[in-house]
Scaffold this active site. Structure first.
Site, short mmCIF file in Angstrom:
data_model
loop_
_atom_site.label_atom_id
_atom_site.label_comp_id
_atom_site.label_asym_id
_atom_site.label_seq_id
_atom_site.Cartn_x
_atom_site.Cartn_y
_atom_site.Cartn_z
N CYS A 61 0.90 -1.14 0.10
CA CYS A 61 -0.05 0.04 -0.06
C CYS A 61 0.79 1.21 -0.16
O CYS A 61 0.22 2.47 -0.35
CB CYS A 61 -0.70 -0.09 1.25
SG CYS A 61 -2.09 -1.54 1.17
N HIS A 103 -3.27 7.32 2.88
CA HIS A 103 -3.74 6.02 2.40
C HIS A 103 -5.02 5.81 2.78
O HIS A 103 -5.38 5.95 4.01
CB HIS A 103 -2.66 4.95 2.83
CG HIS A 103 -3.16 3.54 2.49
ND1 HIS A 103 -3.40 3.27 1.25
CD2 HIS A 103 -3.15 2.33 3.31
CE1 HIS A 103 -3.99 1.78 1.08
NE2 HIS A 103 -3.64 1.49 2.41
N ASN A 154 -10.30 -0.19 -0.03
CA ASN A 154 -8.75 0.06 0.06
C ASN A 154 -7.97 -0.46 -1.18
O ASN A 154 -8.34 -1.78 -1.53
CB ASN A 154 -8.08 -0.85 1.28
CG ASN A 154 -6.62 -0.78 1.37
OD1 ASN A 154 -5.95 -0.48 0.36
ND2 ASN A 154 -5.92 -1.26 2.43
N1 COA Z 1 -18.75 -8.27 9.20
C1 COA Z 1 -19.15 -8.64 10.42
N2 COA Z 1 -18.46 -8.61 11.41
C2 COA Z 1 -17.19 -8.78 11.37
C3 COA Z 1 -16.63 -8.55 10.05
C4 COA Z 1 -17.49 -8.20 8.98
N3 COA Z 1 -17.15 -8.10 7.69
N4 COA Z 1 -15.28 -8.77 10.02
C5 COA Z 1 -15.09 -9.17 11.21
N5 COA Z 1 -16.12 -9.25 12.07
C6 COA Z 1 -16.18 -9.49 13.39
C7 COA Z 1 -15.09 -10.17 14.03
O1 COA Z 1 -15.11 -11.59 13.75
C8 COA Z 1 -15.11 -9.83 15.32
O2 COA Z 1 -15.99 -10.80 15.95
P1 COA Z 1 -15.58 -11.52 17.46
O3 COA Z 1 -15.22 -10.46 18.47
O4 COA Z 1 -16.78 -12.40 17.64
O5 COA Z 1 -14.34 -12.35 17.15
C9 COA Z 1 -15.59 -8.62 15.49
O6 COA Z 1 -16.16 -8.39 14.11
C10 COA Z 1 -14.57 -7.57 15.60
O7 COA Z 1 -13.53 -7.66 15.04
P2 COA Z 1 -12.23 -6.55 15.10
O8 COA Z 1 -11.08 -7.30 14.16
O9 COA Z 1 -11.81 -6.59 16.38
O10 COA Z 1 -12.74 -5.40 14.32
P3 COA Z 1 -12.03 -4.10 14.32
O11 COA Z 1 -12.55 -3.11 14.93
O12 COA Z 1 -10.57 -4.15 14.52
O13 COA Z 1 -12.24 -3.79 12.77
C11 COA Z 1 -10.82 -4.03 10.69
C12 COA Z 1 -11.58 -4.68 11.77
C13 COA Z 1 -10.14 -5.12 9.72
C14 COA Z 1 -11.85 -3.32 10.02
C15 COA Z 1 -9.85 -3.12 11.29
O14 COA Z 1 -9.12 -3.82 12.12
C16 COA Z 1 -9.01 -2.76 10.25
O15 COA Z 1 -9.24 -1.84 9.26
N6 COA Z 1 -7.65 -2.76 10.33
C17 COA Z 1 -6.84 -2.25 9.51
C18 COA Z 1 -6.68 -3.15 8.16
C19 COA Z 1 -5.90 -2.67 7.30
O16 COA Z 1 -5.89 -1.32 7.05
N7 COA Z 1 -5.27 -3.42 6.22
C20 COA Z 1 -4.39 -2.66 5.28
C21 COA Z 1 -3.34 -2.04 5.69
S1 COA Z 1 -2.63 -1.08 4.41
#
Ligand code: COA
Length: 326
Positions: A113, A253, A283
């Site tokens: 990215c 980004h 993204n």
């Molecule tokens: N729909 C519904 N629930 C979802 C889901 C979806 N699409 N994806 C994950 N969940 C659930 C998980 O399973 C978890 O459930 P659990 O608590 O029962 O295990 C819950 O939602 C919370 O998950 P969590 O990972 O703590 O959520 P979060 O607030 O951290 O958000 C992301 C998840 C991926 C959106 C966030 O962590 C993120 O954006 N991270 C950075 C990713 C990124 O930028 N990557 C590229 C970098 S260049």
């Protein structure tokens, strides 16, 4: 002093829109969850006729058009991507052919990215050595081919698209002020695509194990992204004796609206100085920054003399910031 100036911008998105409502039918998720956790409402998905080199070529044509520069005048084409059409040739060679840029050297650059920032910094160094150089820097991705559409943790986040800039040299105070690039390979496992390289070459087993897809520890990546982007943003400002208040437009980004808002808050940037289009495209990895830059440019959000900050973070990990006096 020779500085690298951006003389043209362009972007291209595939026509097919995949909305959160569409995803509700594919995995156990909801529009409400995706919107509140990521800020994404929809993303674009390439068809078979729209590979990485096609998106890149379309974006490049628009950037060349704005620059008033013919493809035949280009000295170099850099395509920043982790999803090229093929392992060989590079997407950049295919773009060179598509454009008829016969004089141009062409290569791909892989920094996930942060790829566009790495590409821009590379071009900047060539141009500081030769003011007449004309370089096309493109961020282009078809991440939809690396997304496991059965995995709700990742499938809702990514999309396809391309953005491009044409850069050349000028004397004066306008142009790229500095680039600040970083990497930390120690944490590579938090965000990676394990299959398809020489460690796990394509095989039936590799596909059965889903190794061809993006694997991510989202929560850890989130925290690292906020910290690294803020640190590199401050580093760029300090290197130029500037402060966050001097920024006219911050183009981060586009990975998650909560990451963007956290950094904006830490830098005390008002909302109107932060460019956001994640709701439309998700993204698109190396393409997010040049797509946002082009949209901001064409919307009239950037004026001559403005201080623009580009800031990115991605797999590797890689991250960085660039400051531009427009
Ligand atoms: N729909 C519904 N629930 C979802 C889901 C979806 N699409 N994806 C994950 N969940 C659930 C998980 O399973 C978890 O459930 P659990 O608590 O029962 O295990 C819950 O939602 C919370 O998950 P969590 O990972 O703590 O959520 P979060 O607030 O951290 O958000 C992301 C998840 C991926 C959106 C966030 O962590 C993120 O954006 N991270 C950075 C990713 C990124 O930028 N990557 C590229 C970098 S260049």
């Amino acid at each position: 002093m020779v500085r690298t100036v951006i003389v043209g911008t362009g972007c291209h998105l595939p026509a097919r829109v995949l909305t959160n409502q569409d995803l509700e039918k594919m995995v156990d998720t909801s529009d409400e969850w995706i919107t509140t956790r990521s800020g994404i409402k929809e993303r674009r998905i390439s068809s078979k006729d729209e590979p990485c080199s096609f998106l890149a070529t379309q974006a490049a044509k628009k950037a060349l058009d704005m620059a008033g520069i013919k493809a035949a005048e280009l000295d170099m084409i850099i395509v920043c991507t982790l999803t090229p059409d093929m392992l060989m040739p590079t997407a950049a060679c295919l773009v060179q052919k598509n454009l008829g840029a016969e004089r141009a050297a062409a290569f791909d650059l892989s920094a996930a990215c942060s790829g566009f920032l790495y590409g821009l910094a590379t071009a900047d160094n060539f141009i500081r050595n030769n003011i007449n150089f004309k370089i096309l820097v493109i961020g282009a991705e078809v991440l939809s081919c690396r997304v496991n559409w059965k995995d709700r943790n990742t499938s809702v986040l990514f999309g396809d698209g391309a953005g491009a800039v044409v850069v050349t040299g000028r004397n004066g105070r306008r142009g790229i002020l500095s680039n600040h690039l970083h990497a930390d390979g120690a944490l590579w496992k938090l965000l990676h695509i394990p299959g398809g390289g020489c460690v796990s070459p394509p095989s039936r087993q590799m596909l059965d194990d889903n190794l061809q897809y993006i694997h991510m520890q989202g929560r850890d990546v989130f925290k690292l992204a906020v910290r690294a982007m803020e640190e590199s943003a401050r580093e760029a400002l300090e290197a130029n004796n500037l402060s966050p208040q001097d920024i006219d437009l911050y183009i981060p980004h586009q990975a998650n609206i909560r990451i963007i808002n956290s950094i904006a808050e830490r830098l005390q940037l008002p909302r109107e100085k932060v460019y956001v289009n994640i709701h439309k495209y998700g993204n698109t990895s190396a393409a997010t920054v040049p797509i946002a830059l082009d949209e901001a440019n064409r919307e009239g959000r950037i004026r001559e003399g403005d201080l623009i900050m580009l800031n990115a973070f991605g797999g590797g990990f890689t991250w960085g910031a660039s400051l531009i006096r427009w």
